[in-house]
Design a protein around this motif. Structure first.
Motif, PDB file in Angstrom:
ATOM      1  N   LEU A  67       0.844  -1.179   0.000  1.00 36.69           N
ATOM      2  CA  LEU A  67       0.000   0.000   0.000  1.00 36.69           C
ATOM      3  C   LEU A  67       0.887   1.239   0.000  1.00 36.69           C
ATOM      4  O   LEU A  67       1.881   1.290   0.710  1.00 36.69           O
ATOM      5  CB  LEU A  67      -0.897  -0.006   1.236  1.00 36.69           C
ATOM      6  N   ALA A  68       0.548   2.221  -0.809  1.00 31.94           N
ATOM      7  CA  ALA A  68       1.350   3.442  -0.891  1.00 31.94           C
ATOM      8  C   ALA A  68       0.440   4.662  -0.971  1.00 31.94           C
ATOM      9  O   ALA A  68      -0.756   4.555  -1.249  1.00 31.94           O
ATOM     10  CB  ALA A  68       2.259   3.387  -2.109  1.00 31.94           C
ATOM     11  N   VAL A  69       1.028   5.814  -0.718  1.00 32.50           N
ATOM     12  CA  VAL A  69       0.302   7.082  -0.730  1.00 32.50           C
ATOM     13  C   VAL A  69       0.607   7.817  -2.029  1.00 32.50           C
ATOM     14  O   VAL A  69       1.758   8.055  -2.361  1.00 32.50           O
ATOM     15  CB  VAL A  69       0.711   7.955   0.487  1.00 32.50           C
ATOM     16  N   ARG A  70      -0.452   8.159  -2.766  1.00 34.87           N
ATOM     17  CA  ARG A  70      -0.297   8.875  -4.029  1.00 34.87           C
ATOM     18  C   ARG A  70      -0.207  10.385  -3.800  1.00 34.87           C
ATOM     19  O   ARG A  70       0.668  11.047  -4.315  1.00 34.87           O
ATOM     20  CB  ARG A  70      -1.477   8.563  -4.951  1.00 34.87           C
ATOM     21  N   ASP A  71      -1.136  10.921  -3.021  1.00 31.67           N
ATOM     22  CA  ASP A  71      -1.195  12.372  -2.834  1.00 31.67           C
ATOM     23  C   ASP A  71      -1.735  12.680  -1.441  1.00 31.67           C
ATOM     24  O   ASP A  71      -2.936  12.846  -1.258  1.00 31.67           O
ATOM     25  CB  ASP A  71      -2.084  12.994  -3.913  1.00 31.67           C
ATOM     26  N   GLY A 127      -6.227  -3.752  -1.108  1.00 29.78           N
ATOM     27  CA  GLY A 127      -6.773  -2.628  -1.863  1.00 29.78           C
ATOM     28  C   GLY A 127      -8.144  -2.149  -1.438  1.00 29.78           C
ATOM     29  O   GLY A 127      -8.697  -1.248  -2.060  1.00 29.78           O
ATOM     30  N   ILE A 128      -8.705  -2.716  -0.388  1.00 28.59           N
ATOM     31  CA  ILE A 128     -10.022  -2.281   0.071  1.00 28.59           C
ATOM     32  C   ILE A 128      -9.999  -0.801   0.453  1.00 28.59           C
ATOM     33  O   ILE A 128     -10.895  -0.045   0.110  1.00 28.59           O
ATOM     34  CB  ILE A 128     -10.515  -3.161   1.241  1.00 28.59           C
ATOM     35  N   CYS A 129      -8.954  -0.377   1.143  1.00 24.11           N
ATOM     36  CA  CYS A 129      -8.844   1.027   1.548  1.00 24.11           C
ATOM     37  C   CYS A 129      -8.662   1.935   0.335  1.00 24.11           C
ATOM     38  O   CYS A 129      -9.164   3.061   0.297  1.00 24.11           O
ATOM     39  CB  CYS A 129      -7.701   1.227   2.527  1.00 24.11           C
ATOM     40  N   ALA A 182     -11.979   2.482  -1.256  1.00 26.25           N
ATOM     41  CA  ALA A 182     -12.867   3.271  -0.400  1.00 26.25           C
ATOM     42  C   ALA A 182     -12.514   4.754  -0.373  1.00 26.25           C
ATOM     43  O   ALA A 182     -13.391   5.589  -0.143  1.00 26.25           O
ATOM     44  CB  ALA A 182     -12.830   2.728   1.020  1.00 26.25           C
ATOM     45  N   CYS A 183     -11.270   5.111  -0.611  1.00 22.58           N
ATOM     46  CA  CYS A 183     -10.833   6.499  -0.482  1.00 22.58           C
ATOM     47  C   CYS A 183     -11.473   7.384  -1.548  1.00 22.58           C
ATOM     48  O   CYS A 183     -11.238   7.192  -2.742  1.00 22.58           O
ATOM     49  CB  CYS A 183      -9.305   6.587  -0.591  1.00 22.58           C
ATOM     50  N   PRO A 184     -12.263   8.374  -1.141  1.00 23.37           N
ATOM     51  CA  PRO A 184     -12.948   9.227  -2.120  1.00 23.37           C
ATOM     52  C   PRO A 184     -12.016  10.206  -2.831  1.00 23.37           C
ATOM     53  O   PRO A 184     -12.388  10.780  -3.852  1.00 23.37           O
ATOM     54  CB  PRO A 184     -13.979   9.979  -1.270  1.00 23.37           C
ATOM     55  N   GLN A 185     -10.812  10.387  -2.329  1.00 20.85           N
ATOM     56  CA  GLN A 185      -9.884  11.366  -2.896  1.00 20.85           C
ATOM     57  C   GLN A 185      -8.750  10.735  -3.708  1.00 20.85           C
ATOM     58  O   GLN A 185      -7.909  11.456  -4.240  1.00 20.85           O
ATOM     59  CB  GLN A 185      -9.272  12.216  -1.781  1.00 20.85           C
ATOM     60  N   GLY A 186      -8.688   9.429  -3.783  1.00 16.88           N
ATOM     61  CA  GLY A 186      -7.620   8.774  -4.532  1.00 16.88           C
ATOM     62  C   GLY A 186      -6.244   8.947  -3.907  1.00 16.88           C
ATOM     63  O   GLY A 186      -5.237   9.000  -4.615  1.00 16.88           O
TER      64      GLY A 186
END
Length: 140
Positions: free
Chosen positions: A4-8, A117-119, A122-126
């Motif tokens: 899992l990684a952070v895009r923005d 990838g469930i989170c 679920a994330c509305p902001q990508g």
């Protein structure tokens, strides 16, 4: 290696939808907010409207701490827990440097991020994504 990684991070609204989705997937019907059951944590910082996200980076420290051999690395580089082998000692939870190895009260074994990838969904902001780095997986 899959993780899992952070895009923005700047797009994070601190809505905790990712945490809720994760907790519900692993602990259906539980009071996950009160028990902090998510394998991902969105944390506020000292700076207003700034957050940090803590999740499993697949470092393997939990696996090294597991004397029962219940945590192993799969072909995608993800460390997974075999609940049948887990003796519920808690050493993996203690060894996790990011405090994202979760052990809920009254549960026979801990839970950790498996990069499902469930989170992300679920994330509305990508804000989140699943990173697949073939070079890291080959060296593991």
């Amino acid at each position: 290696m899959k993780k899992l990684a952070v895009r923005d991070l700047s797009a994070c609204m601190f809505c905790l939808t990712c945490e809720n989705a994760c907790a519900q997937a692993f602990y259906k019907g539980e009071n996950f907010q009160a028990q902090d059951l998510s394998c991902i944590h969105v944390l506020g910082t000292d700076t207003p409207n700034k957050f940090k996200i803590s999740t499993c980076v697949q470092c393997g420290k939990c696996s090294k701490a597991c004397e029962a051999g219940a945590i192993t690395q799969n072909a995608q580089g993800v460390y997974t827990l075999n609940k049948k082998l887990c003796v519920n000692c808690g050493k993996c939870v203690e060894a996790c440097p990011f405090k994202v190895m979760v052990h809920a009260k009254d549960k026979p074994s801990p839970t950790k991020c498996i990069a499902c990838g469930i989170c992300v969904k679920a994330c509305p902001q990508g804000v989140l994504y699943i990173k697949e780095d073939a070079k890291e997986a080959a060296s593991a």
